[in-house]
Scaffold this motif. Sequence first.
Motif, PDB file in Angstrom:
ATOM      1  N   LYS A  49      31.105  66.798  16.588  1.00 36.44           N
ATOM      2  CA  LYS A  49      32.728  66.795  16.597  1.00 36.44           C
ATOM      3  C   LYS A  49      32.774  67.478  17.925  1.00 36.44           C
ATOM      4  O   LYS A  49      32.396  68.629  18.349  1.00 36.44           O
ATOM      5  N   LYS A  50      33.801  66.894  18.838  1.00 38.85           N
ATOM      6  CA  LYS A  50      34.215  67.390  19.893  1.00 38.85           C
ATOM      7  C   LYS A  50      35.442  67.093  20.430  1.00 38.85           C
ATOM      8  O   LYS A  50      36.128  66.055  20.526  1.00 38.85           O
ATOM      9  N   GLY A  51      36.425  68.444  20.153  1.00 43.48           N
ATOM     10  CA  GLY A  51      37.646  68.299  20.468  1.00 43.48           C
ATOM     11  C   GLY A  51      38.219  67.501  19.159  1.00 43.48           C
ATOM     12  O   GLY A  51      38.011  67.860  18.043  1.00 43.48           O
ATOM     13  N   LYS A  52      38.988  66.648  19.413  1.00 41.38           N
ATOM     14  CA  LYS A  52      39.768  65.915  18.273  1.00 41.38           C
ATOM     15  C   LYS A  52      38.939  64.617  17.857  1.00 41.38           C
ATOM     16  O   LYS A  52      39.213  63.977  16.813  1.00 41.38           O
ATOM     17  N   GLY A  53      37.779  64.354  18.626  1.00 40.63           N
ATOM     18  CA  GLY A  53      37.201  63.037  18.384  1.00 40.63           C
ATOM     19  C   GLY A  53      35.647  63.422  18.185  1.00 40.63           C
ATOM     20  O   GLY A  53      35.413  64.625  17.851  1.00 40.63           O
ATOM     21  N   PHE A  54      34.704  62.452  18.220  1.00 35.14           N
ATOM     22  CA  PHE A  54      33.267  62.670  17.991  1.00 35.14           C
ATOM     23  C   PHE A  54      32.583  62.374  19.171  1.00 35.14           C
ATOM     24  O   PHE A  54      32.966  61.437  20.001  1.00 35.14           O
ATOM     25  N   TRP A  55      31.495  62.913  19.441  1.00 37.24           N
ATOM     26  CA  TRP A  55      30.662  62.377  20.498  1.00 37.24           C
ATOM     27  C   TRP A  55      29.124  61.856  19.880  1.00 37.24           C
ATOM     28  O   TRP A  55      28.781  62.675  18.927  1.00 37.24           O
ATOM     29  N   ARG A  56      28.677  60.666  20.295  1.00 31.66           N
ATOM     30  CA  ARG A  56      27.572  60.310  19.896  1.00 31.66           C
ATOM     31  C   ARG A  56      26.785  60.121  20.948  1.00 31.66           C
ATOM     32  O   ARG A  56      27.108  59.635  21.866  1.00 31.66           O
ATOM     33  N   PRO A  57      25.417  60.504  21.048  1.00 32.52           N
ATOM     34  CA  PRO A  57      24.469  60.290  22.316  1.00 32.52           C
ATOM     35  C   PRO A  57      24.189  58.890  22.545  1.00 32.52           C
ATOM     36  O   PRO A  57      23.790  58.247  21.556  1.00 32.52           O
ATOM     37  N   THR A  58      24.150  58.674  23.772  1.00 35.78           N
ATOM     38  CA  THR A  58      23.767  57.347  24.172  1.00 35.78           C
ATOM     39  C   THR A  58      22.047  57.328  24.055  1.00 35.78           C
ATOM     40  O   THR A  58      21.500  58.348  23.692  1.00 35.78           O
ATOM     41  N   ILE A  59      21.759  56.093  24.259  1.00 35.82           N
ATOM     42  CA  ILE A  59      20.219  55.832  24.047  1.00 35.82           C
ATOM     43  C   ILE A  59      19.405  56.722  25.387  1.00 35.82           C
ATOM     44  O   ILE A  59      18.445  57.370  24.964  1.00 35.82           O
ATOM     45  N   VAL A  60      20.170  56.569  26.487  1.00 37.57           N
ATOM     46  CA  VAL A  60      19.461  57.463  27.665  1.00 37.57           C
ATOM     47  C   VAL A  60      19.664  58.806  27.170  1.00 37.57           C
ATOM     48  O   VAL A  60      18.522  59.554  27.677  1.00 37.57           O
ATOM     49  N   GLU A  61      20.720  59.407  26.778  1.00 42.29           N
ATOM     50  CA  GLU A  61      20.766  60.849  26.381  1.00 42.29           C
ATOM     51  C   GLU A  61      19.609  61.291  25.017  1.00 42.29           C
ATOM     52  O   GLU A  61      19.044  62.212  25.219  1.00 42.29           O
ATOM     53  N   SER A  62      19.492  60.196  24.358  1.00 45.82           N
ATOM     54  CA  SER A  62      18.441  60.441  23.386  1.00 45.82           C
ATOM     55  C   SER A  62      17.163  60.677  23.853  1.00 45.82           C
ATOM     56  O   SER A  62      16.314  61.377  23.362  1.00 45.82           O
ATOM     57  N   GLN A  89      29.143  73.742  25.471  1.00 47.71           N
ATOM     58  CA  GLN A  89      30.389  72.951  25.494  1.00 47.71           C
ATOM     59  C   GLN A  89      30.458  72.325  24.143  1.00 47.71           C
ATOM     60  O   GLN A  89      31.604  72.166  23.557  1.00 47.71           O
ATOM     61  N   LEU A  90      29.454  71.884  23.454  1.00 40.49           N
ATOM     62  CA  LEU A  90      29.379  70.909  22.185  1.00 40.49           C
ATOM     63  C   LEU A  90      29.513  71.805  20.855  1.00 40.49           C
ATOM     64  O   LEU A  90      29.372  71.635  19.910  1.00 40.49           O
ATOM     65  N   LYS A  91      29.436  73.341  21.212  1.00 42.36           N
ATOM     66  CA  LYS A  91      29.128  74.500  20.334  1.00 42.36           C
ATOM     67  C   LYS A  91      28.061  74.040  19.294  1.00 42.36           C
ATOM     68  O   LYS A  91      27.944  74.197  18.166  1.00 42.36           O
ATOM     69  N   GLN A  92      26.889  73.540  20.083  1.00 43.99           N
ATOM     70  CA  GLN A  92      25.563  73.380  19.499  1.00 43.99           C
ATOM     71  C   GLN A  92      24.465  74.521  19.938  1.00 43.99           C
ATOM     72  O   GLN A  92      24.676  74.985  21.167  1.00 43.99           O
ATOM     73  N   ARG A  93      23.528  74.717  19.368  1.00 43.70           N
ATOM     74  CA  ARG A  93      22.417  75.544  19.765  1.00 43.70           C
ATOM     75  C   ARG A  93      21.522  74.669  20.656  1.00 43.70           C
ATOM     76  O   ARG A  93      21.170  73.622  20.244  1.00 43.70           O
ATOM     77  N   VAL A  94      20.859  75.293  21.895  1.00 41.02           N
ATOM     78  CA  VAL A  94      19.895  74.540  22.152  1.00 41.02           C
ATOM     79  C   VAL A  94      18.762  74.581  21.319  1.00 41.02           C
ATOM     80  O   VAL A  94      18.192  75.726  21.055  1.00 41.02           O
ATOM     81  N   GLN A  95      18.050  73.506  20.938  1.00 39.14           N
ATOM     82  CA  GLN A  95      16.827  73.457  20.207  1.00 39.14           C
ATOM     83  C   GLN A  95      15.627  73.240  20.974  1.00 39.14           C
ATOM     84  O   GLN A  95      15.800  72.981  22.446  1.00 39.14           O
ATOM     85  N   THR A  96      14.338  73.173  20.566  1.00 37.37           N
ATOM     86  CA  THR A  96      13.199  72.981  21.105  1.00 37.37           C
ATOM     87  C   THR A  96      13.194  71.708  21.801  1.00 37.37           C
ATOM     88  O   THR A  96      13.615  70.644  21.129  1.00 37.37           O
ATOM     89  N   TYR A  97      12.754  71.615  22.903  1.00 39.54           N
ATOM     90  CA  TYR A  97      12.672  70.074  23.504  1.00 39.54           C
ATOM     91  C   TYR A  97      11.485  70.266  24.552  1.00 39.54           C
ATOM     92  O   TYR A  97      10.967  71.048  24.949  1.00 39.54           O
ATOM     93  N   ILE A  98      11.219  68.908  25.120  1.00 39.32           N
ATOM     94  CA  ILE A  98      10.097  68.819  26.000  1.00 39.32           C
ATOM     95  C   ILE A  98      10.549  68.193  27.208  1.00 39.32           C
ATOM     96  O   ILE A  98      11.452  67.448  27.307  1.00 39.32           O
TER      97      ILE A  98
END
Length: 164
Positions: A49-62, A89-98
């Motif tokens: 959920k982002k504002g009034k809509g939703f955000w879905r990651p693109t393949i490149v973002e994934s 900004q997305l009100k998400q926690r930064v998780q582990t990544y590479i």
Amino acid sequence: MIIYQCMLNGRQHRDLFALLNDDTVSQGVRDVLILTLLPALHPPVARVKKGKGFWRPTIVESMNGFIRHMKTLSDLQPEIDRRIEQMNQLKQRVQTYIIIVGPELMSIQNLYVIIDNTIYYMESILKAVNICFKICHALHARYPVKSEQIWLLLQKCIYNMKTT
């Protein structure tokens, strides 16, 4: 292999896939290529959920959310800061990544696992993925939203673990 190649959108993804057939490519580079291409073969489905809509990651973002390729070591800290800001900004926690560092995917010089703002050097991409997976489970953390589908795929198919 032909089926997977047909599933790839974009020339860059198909070019990376073609490198898997090159006999001169080392196993370590093959591992990086295969793991980097996974989000292109298994696109993201998560919505945030982002504002009034939703955000879905693109393949490149994934792809970047699963394994982020940086060309130089000096790009490392700005990328960490950028990711923290984006997740805030997305009100998400930064998780582990590479993060992998090298002028191109064929010549990776350093691999890191990032937990919040802490950087851990890794010896191989497989070890980095393994450590990230185990950290998520040890800390009862969620998978990163950008690459959640990849972590679930690995959980079910590689680690043979089921969650409710």
